[in-house]
Scaffold this motif. Structure first.
Motif, PDB file in Angstrom:
ATOM      1  N   ALA A   1      -7.098 -13.620  20.854  1.00 27.75           N
ATOM      2  CA  ALA A   1      -5.722 -14.102  20.339  1.00 27.75           C
ATOM      3  C   ALA A   1      -5.014 -14.290  21.712  1.00 27.75           C
ATOM      4  CB  ALA A   1      -5.389 -13.666  19.244  1.00 27.75           C
ATOM      5  N   ALA A   2      -4.022 -15.570  21.530  1.00 29.31           N
ATOM      6  CA  ALA A   2      -2.194 -15.664  22.557  1.00 29.31           C
ATOM      7  C   ALA A   2      -1.604 -14.494  21.618  1.00 29.31           C
ATOM      8  CB  ALA A   2      -1.836 -16.959  21.946  1.00 29.31           C
ATOM      9  N   THR A   3      -1.537 -13.576  22.630  1.00 33.00           N
ATOM     10  CA  THR A   3      -0.771 -11.563  22.001  1.00 33.00           C
ATOM     11  C   THR A   3       0.907 -12.109  22.897  1.00 33.00           C
ATOM     12  OG1 THR A   3      -2.885 -11.179  21.978  1.00 33.00           O
ATOM     13  CG2 THR A   3      -1.095  -9.539  21.789  1.00 33.00           C
ATOM     14  N   PRO A   4       1.693 -12.232  22.250  1.00 31.40           N
ATOM     15  CA  PRO A   4       3.407 -11.656  23.262  1.00 31.40           C
ATOM     16  C   PRO A   4       2.917 -10.155  23.520  1.00 31.40           C
ATOM     17  CG  PRO A   4       4.095 -12.054  20.430  1.00 31.40           C
ATOM     18  CD  PRO A   4       1.740 -11.891  21.016  1.00 31.40           C
ATOM     19  N   GLU A   5       3.602 -10.507  24.837  1.00 37.92           N
ATOM     20  CA  GLU A   5       3.436 -10.050  25.685  1.00 37.92           C
ATOM     21  C   GLU A   5       4.247  -8.644  25.840  1.00 37.92           C
ATOM     22  OE1 GLU A   5       2.560 -10.366  29.299  1.00 37.92           O
ATOM     23  OE2 GLU A   5       2.476 -12.485  29.584  1.00 37.92           O
ATOM     24  N   ASP A   6       4.999  -8.376  24.681  1.00 36.46           N
ATOM     25  CA  ASP A   6       5.329  -6.948  23.933  1.00 36.46           C
ATOM     26  C   ASP A   6       4.506  -6.471  22.953  1.00 36.46           C
ATOM     27  OD1 ASP A   6       5.743  -8.611  21.969  1.00 36.46           O
ATOM     28  OD2 ASP A   6       8.154  -8.097  21.768  1.00 36.46           O
TER      29      ASP A   6
ATOM     30  N   ALA B   1       6.649 -15.765  25.976  1.00 26.76           N
ATOM     31  CA  ALA B   1       5.592 -15.671  26.478  1.00 26.76           C
ATOM     32  C   ALA B   1       4.471 -14.342  25.982  1.00 26.76           C
ATOM     33  CB  ALA B   1       5.713 -14.795  28.211  1.00 26.76           C
ATOM     34  N   THR B   2       3.031 -15.580  26.080  1.00 25.43           N
ATOM     35  CA  THR B   2       2.556 -14.863  25.590  1.00 25.43           C
ATOM     36  C   THR B   2       0.531 -14.562  26.527  1.00 25.43           C
ATOM     37  OG1 THR B   2       1.238 -16.664  24.524  1.00 25.43           O
ATOM     38  CG2 THR B   2       2.600 -15.444  23.060  1.00 25.43           C
ATOM     39  N   ARG B   3       0.248 -14.102  26.170  1.00 33.04           N
ATOM     40  CA  ARG B   3      -1.330 -14.132  27.249  1.00 33.04           C
ATOM     41  C   ARG B   3      -2.579 -13.733  26.090  1.00 33.04           C
ATOM     42  NH1 ARG B   3       0.182  -9.007  26.125  1.00 33.04           N
ATOM     43  NH2 ARG B   3      -1.001  -7.422  26.287  1.00 33.04           N
ATOM     44  N   GLU B   4      -3.593 -14.665  26.665  1.00 37.67           N
ATOM     45  CA  GLU B   4      -4.674 -14.277  26.503  1.00 37.67           C
ATOM     46  C   GLU B   4      -4.872 -13.640  25.928  1.00 37.67           C
ATOM     47  OE1 GLU B   4      -7.471 -17.093  23.145  1.00 37.67           O
ATOM     48  OE2 GLU B   4      -5.185 -16.879  24.369  1.00 37.67           O
ATOM     49  N   VAL B   5      -5.462 -12.502  25.407  1.00 36.56           N
ATOM     50  CA  VAL B   5      -6.155 -10.537  25.052  1.00 36.56           C
ATOM     51  C   VAL B   5      -7.091 -11.291  24.071  1.00 36.56           C
ATOM     52  CG1 VAL B   5      -5.622  -7.963  24.079  1.00 36.56           C
ATOM     53  CG2 VAL B   5      -3.781  -9.848  25.499  1.00 36.56           C
TER      54      VAL B   5
END
Length: 286
Positions: free
Chosen positions: A83-88, A14-18
């Motif tokens: 950027a799309a960034t991994p949750e961890d 899972a990624t999130r835009e950060v």
């Protein structure tokens, strides 16, 4: 050879835009400036390349708060990107991974998650630059490449008198460069211009809301010109009025200039005192 970074495993994760906000320090001596240029080694190019590989984002673009010129150093360059960034992937892990992989002349001082839409170039309350000169017989060999070694001592009182006249809002076209007329106005506000003795060294600290390209080097070059008694302190007013680069003196060389601080808020600027000299031990933490 640099160690491989701790790359996030993005496949299936899972990624999130950060939106990220980095603080960067670098020795500009071996760089052709901040901004990416074809066939040249630049700070933006080095950092952007590593971020693209780290985040597996080949189109990622980064923005800097200041487009430092070739040979100019930074203690507090600010960088933003989204950027799309991994949750961890938290800020500390990003900082650690980048520093393992970046070359020795670049260091990420800090990483933080910023508000959506944050832009390092536009969202700041001004900047401070410090320029270092050697006003003595010969600079210390460990620091010589971070200084402009003057051929003879200058009159610091005269230079300081001219510096005081540069404070406030003026048209600084005579001291900067406006390539391709990309700036609609060459008017800037300088909150403080100080000539600070430091043993055999002299540091010129300049705080402002905005700066023209190569403006600080132009200002320092003219202060040295006045300190050499080639012009009177009050002559700086005529140079400002001329609005022509040819009216001022030769610019100071790049190697003595440091981007010392980028201010997040007006209050930060009001409380700021420059570290002199900026390359002293511990000087990388503004």
């Amino acid at each position: 050879m640099h160690s491989e970074p701790l790359q996030p495993e993005t496949t299936g994760q899972a990624t999130r835009e950060v939106t990220w906000h980095l603080r960067l320090a670098y020795d500009g001596g071996a760089f052709h400036g901040w901004q990416i240029q074809p066939g040249q080694r630049t700070v933006q190019g080095e950092l952007q390349d590593r971020l693209r590989r780290l985040l597996r984002a080949p189109e990622l673009k980064i923005t800097g708060s200041s487009r430092t010129d070739a040979g100019v150093h930074a203690l507090d360059q600010r960088v933003s990107f989204t950027a799309a960034t991994p949750e961890d992937l938290d800020p500390e892990r990003l900082r650690y991974s980048l520093n393992r992989w970046l070359p020795p002349d670049v260091r990420v001082q800090d990483a933080a998650i910023a508000a959506d839409g944050f832009n390092a170039r536009h969202h700041n309350a001004g900047k401070a630059y410090t320029y270092c000169l050697c006003n003595g017989p010969k600079p210390h060999p460990l620091w010589a490449r971070f200084l402009w070694a003057l051929p003879a001592p200058i009159d610091l009182a005269a230079a300081a008198a001219a510096a005081a006249l540069l404070e406030g809002e003026h048209d600084f076209a005579s001291f900067g460069v406006n390539p391709k007329r990309e700036l609609e106005s060459t008017v800037c506000r300088l909150h403080r211009v100080e000539v600070i003795p430091c043993g055999d060294l002299v540091c010129v600290s300049v705080l402002g809301d905005r700066f023209l390209y190569r403006m600080v080097r132009g200002l320092v070059g003219y202060l040295v010109h006045v300190g050499q008694h080639r012009a009177a302190p009050a002559d700086v007013l005529g140079v400002l009025a001329a609005r022509q680069r040819s009216a001022a003196a030769q610019s100071a060389p790049a190697e003595g200039l440091f981007l010392a601080r980028v201010f997040d808020h007006d209050a930060d600027r009001l409380d700021y005192r420059p570290r002199v000299p900026p390359f002293a031990w511990g000087g990388l933490e503004p």
